[in-house]
Design a protein around this motif. Sequence first.
Motif, short mmCIF file in Angstrom:
data_model
loop_
_atom_site.label_atom_id
_atom_site.label_comp_id
_atom_site.label_asym_id
_atom_site.label_seq_id
_atom_site.Cartn_x
_atom_site.Cartn_y
_atom_site.Cartn_z
N GLU A 1 59.48 -44.14 -62.15
CA GLU A 1 59.39 -44.08 -63.61
C GLU A 1 60.13 -42.87 -64.16
O GLU A 1 60.82 -42.97 -65.17
N ALA A 2 60.00 -41.73 -63.48
CA ALA A 2 60.69 -40.53 -63.93
C ALA A 2 62.20 -40.70 -63.82
O ALA A 2 62.96 -40.31 -64.72
N VAL A 3 62.65 -41.28 -62.70
CA VAL A 3 64.09 -41.51 -62.52
C VAL A 3 64.60 -42.48 -63.58
O VAL A 3 65.67 -42.28 -64.17
N GLY A 4 63.84 -43.55 -63.83
CA GLY A 4 64.25 -44.51 -64.85
C GLY A 4 64.36 -43.89 -66.22
O GLY A 4 65.29 -44.19 -66.98
N ALA A 5 63.41 -43.03 -66.57
CA ALA A 5 63.47 -42.34 -67.87
C ALA A 5 64.72 -41.49 -67.97
O ALA A 5 65.37 -41.45 -69.03
N LEU A 6 65.09 -40.81 -66.88
CA LEU A 6 66.30 -39.98 -66.88
C LEU A 6 67.55 -40.85 -67.07
O LEU A 6 68.46 -40.50 -67.83
N VAL A 7 67.59 -41.99 -66.39
CA VAL A 7 68.73 -42.90 -66.53
C VAL A 7 68.84 -43.39 -67.97
O VAL A 7 69.93 -43.50 -68.54
N MET A 8 67.69 -43.66 -68.61
CA MET A 8 67.71 -44.10 -70.00
C MET A 8 68.28 -43.03 -70.91
O MET A 8 69.04 -43.33 -71.83
N LEU A 9 67.94 -41.78 -70.66
CA LEU A 9 68.48 -40.69 -71.46
C LEU A 9 70.00 -40.62 -71.32
O LEU A 9 70.72 -40.36 -72.28
N VAL A 10 70.50 -40.84 -70.09
CA VAL A 10 71.94 -40.86 -69.87
C VAL A 10 72.57 -41.99 -70.67
O VAL A 10 73.62 -41.83 -71.31
N GLY A 11 71.91 -43.16 -70.67
CA GLY A 11 72.42 -44.28 -71.43
C GLY A 11 72.50 -43.99 -72.92
O GLY A 11 73.48 -44.35 -73.58
N VAL A 12 71.48 -43.33 -73.45
CA VAL A 12 71.49 -42.96 -74.87
C VAL A 12 72.66 -42.04 -75.17
O VAL A 12 73.39 -42.21 -76.14
N THR A 13 72.86 -41.04 -74.30
CA THR A 13 73.96 -40.09 -74.50
C THR A 13 75.30 -40.79 -74.52
O THR A 13 76.15 -40.53 -75.38
N VAL A 14 75.49 -41.71 -73.59
CA VAL A 14 76.75 -42.45 -73.53
C VAL A 14 76.94 -43.32 -74.76
O VAL A 14 78.02 -43.39 -75.35
N ALA A 15 75.88 -43.98 -75.20
CA ALA A 15 75.98 -44.94 -76.31
C ALA A 15 76.19 -44.28 -77.66
O ALA A 15 76.86 -44.84 -78.52
N VAL A 16 75.64 -43.08 -77.85
CA VAL A 16 75.66 -42.48 -79.19
C VAL A 16 76.67 -41.37 -79.36
O VAL A 16 76.82 -40.84 -80.45
N THR A 17 77.39 -41.00 -78.29
CA THR A 17 78.44 -39.99 -78.43
C THR A 17 79.79 -40.69 -78.36
O THR A 17 80.06 -41.45 -77.44
N SER A 18 80.61 -40.43 -79.36
CA SER A 18 81.91 -41.09 -79.43
C SER A 18 82.95 -40.30 -78.65
O SER A 18 82.74 -39.14 -78.30
N SER A 19 84.07 -40.96 -78.39
CA SER A 19 85.16 -40.27 -77.72
C SER A 19 85.67 -39.16 -78.60
O SER A 19 85.59 -39.21 -79.82
N ARG A 20 86.26 -38.15 -77.99
CA ARG A 20 86.77 -37.01 -78.76
C ARG A 20 87.98 -37.45 -79.59
O ARG A 20 89.01 -37.83 -79.08
N ARG A 21 87.81 -37.39 -80.89
CA ARG A 21 88.89 -37.74 -81.82
C ARG A 21 88.53 -37.11 -83.15
O ARG A 21 87.36 -36.75 -83.41
N PRO A 22 89.49 -36.95 -84.06
CA PRO A 22 89.22 -36.31 -85.33
C PRO A 22 88.10 -37.01 -86.07
O PRO A 22 88.03 -38.24 -86.15
N ALA A 23 87.17 -36.23 -86.59
CA ALA A 23 86.04 -36.81 -87.31
C ALA A 23 86.48 -37.31 -88.67
O ALA A 23 87.35 -36.78 -89.32
N VAL A 24 85.87 -38.39 -89.12
CA VAL A 24 86.13 -38.94 -90.43
C VAL A 24 84.99 -38.52 -91.34
O VAL A 24 83.84 -38.83 -91.09
#
Length: 298
Positions: A270-293
Amino acid sequence: MTRRDSLLAVLVAVLWGGNFVAIHLGLEGGDGEDFPPFLFLAIRFVLVALPLVFLVPRPKASWQAVVAVGAFMSLGQFGLLYLALATGMPAGLASLVLQAQVVLTIVIAAVALDERPSRRQAAGALVGTAGLVVVAVGFGAGASIVPLVVTVGAALSWAIGNVVARAAKVESGLSLVVWSALVVPLPCLAVSWVVDGPDVMVEAMAGFGWAALLSTLYTVVGASLVGYTIFNGLMAKHPASSVVPYILLVPPVGMLSAWLVLGEVPNVLEAVGALVMLVGVTVAVTSSRRPAVVAAPS
């Protein structure tokens, strides 16, 4: 999403993560007697709607959209969730399984609204889902199949409500929360009348103690009025695939609060799964580095 909106999305996840323990404690009551789940839900949404429905203007959306949001996001989701918790679904596991709505929302929005998620968002959702599966494997040994299926049904109902709210593009999240809450009480009272009976309902109301009161206050103010007002506002401003992945933070918060309050101790999986979920959130909500609009002020 701006940094402010991202922080608001995180706040919603924290409020909703604690909601499962609050509901569990309220359904248990303070006197050893279980509170009827649909009666408890009716009380919650009466207080969400009143007296604010007389003070908050009706949302600028069709009645069909408001009723649909109330039917799916409130009545369907919470009716099934309260039923699952009342029939043995652990609070921590419920906070996890309900997040199947993340992938379901992205899929339904892609089909219904033609909102295609980016590769990064899709990858993040998949990683987060993999984390959910890992936690489910660790948690699943003690879970009955019926409450589990009911919770998945709640996740599907929430996902449909998310897409309806997005399509309606209501500017005021609070107005949508308050007015859509009117859909919930009467059907819930009717179900409780049939399932529990009037005698049980009267007895439950007479024994409405501190646990039920505090639970109701948390679910009304924190989870509904604050949480859903922010969430619906974000859904109106941003694509569903940008907002919904933040809600993957709900299970770690729910599991931690269930651990601290209810003694539901997570195991290694369960602890490992929660950590994996946090990684997924980070990947999903952070955009590639590019000029902000920068958006113009509205």
